[in-house]
Motif scaffolding. Structure first.
Motif, mmCIF file in Angstrom:
data_model
loop_
_atom_site.group_PDB
_atom_site.id
_atom_site.type_symbol
_atom_site.label_atom_id
_atom_site.label_comp_id
_atom_site.label_asym_id
_atom_site.label_seq_id
_atom_site.Cartn_x
_atom_site.Cartn_y
_atom_site.Cartn_z
ATOM 1 N N UNK A 28 0.807 -1.215 0.000
ATOM 2 C CA UNK A 28 0.000 0.000 0.000
ATOM 3 C C UNK A 28 0.835 1.256 0.000
ATOM 4 N N UNK A 29 1.984 1.207 -0.634
ATOM 5 C CA UNK A 29 2.933 2.320 -0.542
ATOM 6 C C UNK A 29 2.528 3.504 -1.423
ATOM 7 N N UNK A 30 1.717 3.261 -2.471
ATOM 8 C CA UNK A 30 1.270 4.333 -3.367
ATOM 9 C C UNK A 30 -0.218 4.593 -3.112
ATOM 10 N N UNK A 31 -0.587 5.756 -2.603
ATOM 11 C CA UNK A 31 -1.969 5.986 -2.152
ATOM 12 C C UNK A 31 -3.033 5.817 -3.227
ATOM 13 N N UNK A 32 -2.750 6.213 -4.474
ATOM 14 C CA UNK A 32 -3.804 6.171 -5.495
ATOM 15 C C UNK A 32 -3.710 4.957 -6.419
ATOM 16 N N UNK A 33 -2.643 4.194 -6.314
ATOM 17 C CA UNK A 33 -2.539 2.976 -7.134
ATOM 18 C C UNK A 33 -3.519 1.933 -6.598
ATOM 19 N N UNK A 34 -3.972 1.039 -7.463
ATOM 20 C CA UNK A 34 -4.945 0.022 -7.047
ATOM 21 C C UNK A 34 -4.306 -1.009 -6.119
ATOM 22 N N UNK A 48 -0.004 -2.859 -9.291
ATOM 23 C CA UNK A 48 -1.093 -3.491 -10.041
ATOM 24 C C UNK A 48 -2.155 -2.450 -10.375
ATOM 25 N N UNK A 49 -2.608 -2.466 -11.623
ATOM 26 C CA UNK A 49 -3.703 -1.603 -12.075
ATOM 27 C C UNK A 49 -4.804 -2.476 -12.651
ATOM 28 N N UNK A 75 -10.735 1.570 -3.862
ATOM 29 C CA UNK A 75 -11.830 2.508 -4.140
ATOM 30 C C UNK A 75 -11.593 3.271 -5.442
ATOM 31 N N UNK A 76 -10.349 3.279 -5.928
ATOM 32 C CA UNK A 76 -10.036 3.998 -7.159
ATOM 33 C C UNK A 76 -10.104 3.095 -8.396
ATOM 34 N N UNK A 77 -10.345 1.802 -8.183
ATOM 35 C CA UNK A 77 -10.475 0.881 -9.314
ATOM 36 C C UNK A 77 -11.896 0.955 -9.868
#
Length: 702
Positions: free
Chosen positions: A331-337, A353-354, A549-551
């Motif tokens: 979870x190191x990147x806040x907006x990445x899935x 992962x996207x 939540x951004x996916x």
């Protein structure tokens, strides 16, 4: 006059022909299996390329679209830059033939391979490897071959050599095996959680066919009997070797054991510079510097290998079977899935992962036909990861190859596309590298999927194994460093779950390796893999409860296949209206499966309701809120759902007599209507506005 040899392999005839095509090349062959064929040509420059410390070999494989009776797509209508598959076949061919050129041969050498016939069932990649070997065997280029390649599959409980493309879809093993008549030299492929002993059995099975193909190559070469060009073989140990070994062995051993890759490299470089300065003077330093550097490297290699064989000690102090320390941050990147920072020793990968929709699928068009790709793993290796400054551009062959290996390993873990119909892209950014970065990408890929909330089948990890083989003694190394890769005899990458292997890649620098040694390396790799999986499970025991939540959110539904046209509408009118109104994406399958993607679940639900409205059958007595699309003298036409209209006669507009329809309703207005009649022959619909109002008024009173 053509010279031809052939042998039965698997389900067809394998033949090699020379003497008719490309006769001005150093050596050329036409290799055919069933109706697939590769033309191979090998040529070396007659002059030595001076001032280099590497063998200048180029291998290029290209697939010609005419091979399958196709014309390339795109504007230019000709083959363009190499596809990913062509790049991977170049690597597949280069890796096993490169060690077989004699040491000291430094003439520019080129091996060109063209897939010129493809029968849509038998792949040309393994033919290309054999064609390269056969072309070199009949050429004037010095080459310590032959070698051959076959693909091995495991279908319905039986091992199969060179399975067809359709058979490979059902195979639990898909491996390319390259070898000489004596031993295995390279392995590349994937499997579906296959235990180690079955992999060894498959390798032995493949080797039997490899021996047959090597025999006919030797037969062909003896018939052609073309003389090989001469070259100056390098001397053995020189006086520089003796002086360095006698005076500096202890200092070299100390330098290579300095902790940390960068500090170690600095100490070795400083010592090398001091050795050159001590063995030369200002007047002859330029003349002998290159020779001393070469001798220093040889002695360093001998010391490292001897330390491993004699003491069981490695340059970083580990034992032969020890895995480097592992740290994991998710979870190191806040907006990445999904994201993870995976560090093993001095190798570090940021893996992300996207999750995408059907529009994000990659369409591939090659001689095998068009297909879509819903999973991609891309590997990037920036120069700063090894403390260097270099030009950065598109991915090179190494990056494409490492990405393909990691993709093959992780692909098994993904849920079925029907169950999880997202397009998945994993990107591995190598931030530090000291060995086994592709296997770090496998571990990080699994962890980033878990962080993205993907319900994977099983966690997958990977480890790179090394080998020191000298004077009848061997040592297998677990989780090798960059120096151990460079100075050792094998790079054997093994990835898999707790149950078995999902991907494997082996390259060696010696003439071959026995099945017994391979079996031992696989078992040692299994122990390391289980240890790594334990560390991964401690960090991420299970997938996140929900996707990011951004996916994009997704809803699936089923409609009658004959209603697909209604959803699309004339000229795409209906589907366009749905996407523009709800901001959702709608994917339609031929069997009536509908996938709806949206950034917000409420948008997806709105699109679902619109689709349900279109596919909902119209029956007498149904009530709709429709839109007035056209007013005429005798009534109004109302669209009750996308693409479906009915007539409200003027007598059914209101509960009183009216002169003009426009006195009561107007175009574009939404009104309630009730279906009062459907013509059984024309399916024309009659509607009533007044009955709908009366029904609603009556319902309100109850």
């Amino acid at each position: 006059m053509a010279t031809r040899v052939e042998v039965e392999i698997g389900h067809g005839k394998f033949s090699i022909e020379t003497g008719e095509m490309a006769k001005q090349a150093g050596g050329s062959v036409f290799v055919q299996f069933v109706e697939s064929a590769v033309l191979g040509a090998a040529t070396a420059d007659s002059k030595v390329r001076e001032g280099i410390d590497f063998f200048p070999l180029t291998v290029d494989y290209r697939e010609k679209f005419y091979a399958a009776g196709k014309i390339p797509g795109g504007f230019f209508k000709r083959e363009g830059r190499p596809t990913e598959k062509e790049t991977l076949v170049c690597r597949l061919t280069d890796r096993p033939i490169r060690p077989l050129f004699p040491k000291g041969f430094a003439n520019e050498t080129q091996v060109l391979l063209y897939a010129v016939s493809h029968d849509a069932e038998n792949d040309t990649d393994v033919l290309a490897v054999t064609a390269a070997s056969a072309a070199l065997m009949v050429s004037d280029v010095p080459f310590n071959g032959p070698i051959a390649a076959v693909r091995v599959g495991h279908i319905d409980g039986s091992l199969v050599v060179n399975p067809t493309l359709s058979q490979r879809e059902d195979s639990i093993i898909d491996m390319v095996v390259v070898g000489s008549a004596e031993s295995i030299m390279m392995v590349e492929g994937g499997a579906r959680e296959i235990p180690e002993h079955q992999i060894v059995e498959a390798l032995g099975f493949a080797h039997e066919s490899i021996k047959k193909i090597c025999r006919i190559q030797q037969e062909l070469a003896s018939k052609v009997n073309k003389p090989k060009m001469s070259f100056a073989a390098p001397e053995g140990d020189t006086e520089w070797h003796e002086k360095i070994r006698a005076t500096y062995s202890g200092e070299i051993k100390t330098a290579v054991c300095v902790p940390g890759k960068m500090d170690k490299s600095l100490e070795v470089s400083k010592l090398k510079k001091r050795v050159i300065e001590s063995l030369t003077g200002e007047e002859n330093r330029d003349e002998f510097s290159a020779s001393i550097k070469g001798a220093f490297g040889d002695v360093q290699k001998q010391i490292v290998r001897k330390m491993i064989l004699d003491e069981g000690k490695r340059v970083d102090g580990r034992g032969l079977e020890d895995v480097r320390p592992i740290t994991i941050r998710t979870g190191i990147l806040p907006r990445a899935h999904g994201s993870v920072l995976f560090t093993r020793g001095e190798t570090q990968a940021l893996v992300v992962t996207t999750l995408g929709t059907g529009l994000d699928e990659q369409t591939l068009d090659n001689i095998e036909g068009k297909r879509s790709r819903t999973f991609m793993l891309h590997y990037n290796f920036p120069p700063f990861s090894v403390g260097e400054v270099k030009f950065t551009g598109g991915p090179g062959r190494r990056e494409i190859g490492h990405g393909a290996l990691a993709e093959r390993a992780v692909k098994f873990a993904l849920p079925d596309h029907e169950e999880f119909p997202y397009t998945v892209r994993i990107v591995s950014e190598i931030l530090e590298s000291n060995g086994s970065s592709s296997m770090a990408s496998v571990c990080g890929g699994t962890l980033s999927l878990l962080d993205a909330g993907v319900k994977i089948r099983a966690s997958v990890a990977g480890v790179a194994m090394g080998l020191i083989d000298e004077d009848g003694r061997t040592a297998i190394l677990t989780d090798i460093l960059g120096m151990e890769d460079a100075l050792g005899d094998m790079d054997f990458k093994v990835a898999g779950s707790r149950e078995g292997i999902t991907a494997i890649q082996m390259d060696i620098k010696i003439d071959g390796i026995s099945l017994e040694l391979l079996e031992k390396a696989l078992e040692q790799a299994r122990s390391a893999r289980l240890h790594i999986l334990d560390e991964m499970q401690k960090a991420v025991p299970a997938p996140r409860e929900d996707i990011s939540q951004y996916a994009p959110r997704m809803i699936t539904m089923k409609i009658p296949p004959d209603m697909i046209g209604q959803i699309i509408g004339p000229g795409g009118k209906n589907i366009r209206n749905i996407t523009e109104t709800t901001e959702a994406q709608v994917d339609l399958e031929d069997d009536g499966l509908v996938r709806i993607y949206a950034a917000d679940l409420s948008h997806a639900e709105a699109a679902r309701k619109m689709i349900e409205g279109i596919v909902r059958p119209v029956n007498i007595g149904d009530t709709f809120q429709g839109r007035v699309v056209r007013i005429v003298d005798f009534g109004a036409f109302v669209e009750i759902k996308s693409g479906t209209e009915g007539l409200v006669h003027i007598s059914h507009i209101a509960n009183r007599r009216i002169e003009r329809v426009s006195d009561v309703i107007s175009e574009g207005e939404e009104i309630w209507v009730k279906v009062i009649d459907i013509d059984p022959r024309t399916r024309k619909i009659r509607l009533s506005h007044k009955e709908a109002l009366n029904d609603r008024e009556q319902a309100g009173k109850q």
